[in-house]
Design an enzyme around this catalytic site. Sequence first.
Site, PDB file in Angstrom:
ATOM      1  N   LYS A   1      32.900  -3.497 -33.250  1.00 50.05           N
ATOM      2  CA  LYS A   1      34.078  -4.233 -33.749  1.00 50.05           C
ATOM      3  C   LYS A   1      34.970  -3.278 -34.546  1.00 50.05           C
ATOM      4  O   LYS A   1      34.900  -3.238 -35.782  1.00 50.05           O
ATOM      5  CB  LYS A   1      33.601  -5.430 -34.583  1.00 50.05           C
ATOM      6  CG  LYS A   1      34.644  -6.508 -34.815  1.00 50.05           C
ATOM      7  CD  LYS A   1      33.980  -7.760 -35.349  1.00 50.05           C
ATOM      8  CE  LYS A   1      34.958  -8.803 -35.859  1.00 50.05           C
ATOM      9  NZ  LYS A   1      35.858  -9.359 -34.868  1.00 50.05           N
TER      10      LYS A   1
ATOM     11  N   ARG B   1      44.467  14.991 -41.861  1.00 47.86           N
ATOM     12  CA  ARG B   1      44.302  14.536 -40.472  1.00 47.86           C
ATOM     13  C   ARG B   1      43.643  15.596 -39.602  1.00 47.86           C
ATOM     14  O   ARG B   1      44.166  16.701 -39.441  1.00 47.86           O
ATOM     15  CB  ARG B   1      45.661  14.137 -39.878  1.00 47.86           C
ATOM     16  CG  ARG B   1      45.522  13.469 -38.517  1.00 47.86           C
ATOM     17  CD  ARG B   1      46.852  12.987 -37.960  1.00 47.86           C
ATOM     18  NE  ARG B   1      46.643  12.308 -36.692  1.00 47.86           N
ATOM     19  CZ  ARG B   1      46.435  12.940 -35.526  1.00 47.86           C
ATOM     20  NH1 ARG B   1      46.417  14.260 -35.477  1.00 47.86           N
ATOM     21  NH2 ARG B   1      46.221  12.241 -34.417  1.00 47.86           N
TER      22      ARG B   1
ATOM     23  N   ARG C   1      25.847  -7.430 -38.187  1.00 45.37           N
ATOM     24  CA  ARG C   1      26.752  -6.799 -37.212  1.00 45.37           C
ATOM     25  C   ARG C   1      27.557  -5.680 -37.869  1.00 45.37           C
ATOM     26  O   ARG C   1      27.758  -4.622 -37.278  1.00 45.37           O
ATOM     27  CB  ARG C   1      27.688  -7.858 -36.600  1.00 45.37           C
ATOM     28  CG  ARG C   1      28.587  -7.279 -35.508  1.00 45.37           C
ATOM     29  CD  ARG C   1      29.332  -8.351 -34.750  1.00 45.37           C
ATOM     30  NE  ARG C   1      30.321  -9.013 -35.586  1.00 45.37           N
ATOM     31  CZ  ARG C   1      31.080 -10.025 -35.179  1.00 45.37           C
ATOM     32  NH1 ARG C   1      30.964 -10.493 -33.949  1.00 45.37           N
ATOM     33  NH2 ARG C   1      31.958 -10.592 -35.985  1.00 45.37           N
TER      34      ARG C   1
ATOM     35  N   GLU D   1      35.698 -11.710 -21.710  1.00 47.87           N
ATOM     36  CA  GLU D   1      35.853 -12.469 -22.958  1.00 47.87           C
ATOM     37  C   GLU D   1      37.338 -12.596 -23.212  1.00 47.87           C
ATOM     38  O   GLU D   1      38.152 -12.061 -22.453  1.00 47.87           O
ATOM     39  CB  GLU D   1      35.147 -11.761 -24.117  1.00 47.87           C
ATOM     40  CG  GLU D   1      35.693 -10.387 -24.425  1.00 47.87           C
ATOM     41  CD  GLU D   1      35.029  -9.700 -25.623  1.00 47.87           C
ATOM     42  OE1 GLU D   1      34.484 -10.404 -26.485  1.00 47.87           O
ATOM     43  OE2 GLU D   1      35.088  -8.465 -25.683  1.00 47.87           O
TER      44      GLU D   1
ATOM     45  N   HIS E   1      40.690  15.300 -36.112  1.00 47.82           N
ATOM     46  CA  HIS E   1      39.876  14.335 -35.379  1.00 47.82           C
ATOM     47  C   HIS E   1      38.416  14.292 -35.835  1.00 47.82           C
ATOM     48  O   HIS E   1      37.838  13.227 -35.973  1.00 47.82           O
ATOM     49  CB  HIS E   1      39.925  14.616 -33.870  1.00 47.82           C
ATOM     50  CG  HIS E   1      41.236  14.265 -33.245  1.00 47.82           C
ATOM     51  ND1 HIS E   1      42.441  14.829 -33.634  1.00 47.82           N
ATOM     52  CD2 HIS E   1      41.546  13.401 -32.253  1.00 47.82           C
ATOM     53  CE1 HIS E   1      43.418  14.327 -32.915  1.00 47.82           C
ATOM     54  NE2 HIS E   1      42.911  13.454 -32.066  1.00 47.82           N
TER      55      HIS E   1
HETATM   56  C1  LIG Z   1      37.143  -9.324 -28.614  1.00 47.95           C
HETATM   57  C2  LIG Z   1      36.451 -10.412 -29.372  1.00 47.95           C
HETATM   58  N1  LIG Z   1      35.524 -11.152 -28.744  1.00 47.95           N
HETATM   59  C3  LIG Z   1      34.875 -12.154 -29.377  1.00 47.95           C
HETATM   60  C4  LIG Z   1      35.149 -12.456 -30.698  1.00 47.95           C
HETATM   61  C5  LIG Z   1      34.406 -13.567 -31.370  1.00 47.95           C
HETATM   62  O1  LIG Z   1      33.521 -13.055 -32.328  1.00 47.95           O
HETATM   63  P1  LIG Z   1      33.051 -13.925 -33.576  1.00 47.95           P
HETATM   64  O2  LIG Z   1      32.372 -15.127 -32.999  1.00 47.95           O
HETATM   65  O3  LIG Z   1      32.112 -13.028 -34.298  1.00 47.95           O
HETATM   66  O4  LIG Z   1      34.279 -14.262 -34.346  1.00 47.95           O
HETATM   67  C6  LIG Z   1      36.094 -11.697 -31.396  1.00 47.95           C
HETATM   68  C7  LIG Z   1      36.383 -12.000 -32.799  1.00 47.95           C
HETATM   69  O5  LIG Z   1      37.258 -11.450 -33.405  1.00 47.95           O
HETATM   70  C8  LIG Z   1      36.757 -10.645 -30.723  1.00 47.95           C
HETATM   71  O6  LIG Z   1      37.678  -9.895 -31.350  1.00 47.95           O
END
Ligand SMILES: Cc1ncc(COP(=O)(O)O)c(C=O)c1O
Length: 287
Positions: free
Chosen positions: A148, A100, A52, A180, A102
């Site tokens: 992420k 700085r 990931r 989520e 963008h």
């Molecule tokens: C927005 C979000 N959703 C889901 C998760 C769960 O992800 P993981 O199972 O990889 O920890 C996280 C983990 O930080 C997150 O920030």
Amino acid sequence: MPQLAYVNGQILPLASATLHVEDRGTQFGDAIYEVCAVLNGQILDWQPHLVRLRRNLAELGITLATADGPLGLQARRLIARNGHRECLLYIQISRGTARRDHAFPQGAPANLVMTVRRFDFAQRVRQLGSGIKVITRADDRWGRVDIKTTGLLPNVLAKQAAREAGAFEAWLVAGSEVREGSSTNAWIVKDGRIITHPTGTHILPGIARDSLIRMAREAQMVVEERAFTLAEARDADEAFLTSTTALILPVVAINGEAVAGGKPGPVTHRLAELVWNEVARQTGWRA
Ligand SMILES: Cc1ncc(COP(=O)(O)O)c(C=O)c1O
């Protein structure tokens, strides 16, 4: 023993481990991160976290000079030097330090930072008995939450709202659809079917989510990756959440209303057994 952190190849006391003020992670949230669980000194699901991390770097066009092998070695070295058996490993990679502007800088190497902090996983096992509460908040994040990044302000505000409401988590809702949690994936159980939002651009593809889907299917349980509504969640037989740090926790109330009679249910209990058996298989850790 003082806490130690890793910054661009060096292990330093946490108190003096710093990045430049013009780190792009600070100025633009131009950085990605991973959080891994470490039990018995072993990193859980290291390979999926690495996959990931690489995908996130590729999505943003950030180049990390450190290869997978050395990254894993440095992470393990940091864990060992800190002397923690149970902890969370945090890895952050920004596009680097530059004046700085963008647009991407030319020739600025990525900044790689790692920290560890002690974590009480046994607490998660205890919470299986009581379950946790969630509230809901509008999902007002950007359109690529599958990446992420450290740009977590909406997640921070949602989690704070949960804390102030005496809840563990805030479920983020778009229209009527539950996507989520602010740092966890959301699930319900209805008529024996285990339901969670599909991957795509609206949720983070959680490592705990992915591994639970695989284990549940191997155990002949039915998993549906589809969006579910808040009304379905209120009416569900069971609800729960997953993440690296929560592992799996039963949800017993949504916005102050009891779910599934306000008690953890049997399907969640069975799934929790699968999760903790997998933890034991990979790391040897048992509560
Ligand atoms: C927005 C979000 N959703 C889901 C998760 C769960 O992800 P993981 O199972 O990889 O920890 C996280 C983990 O930080 C997150 O920030």
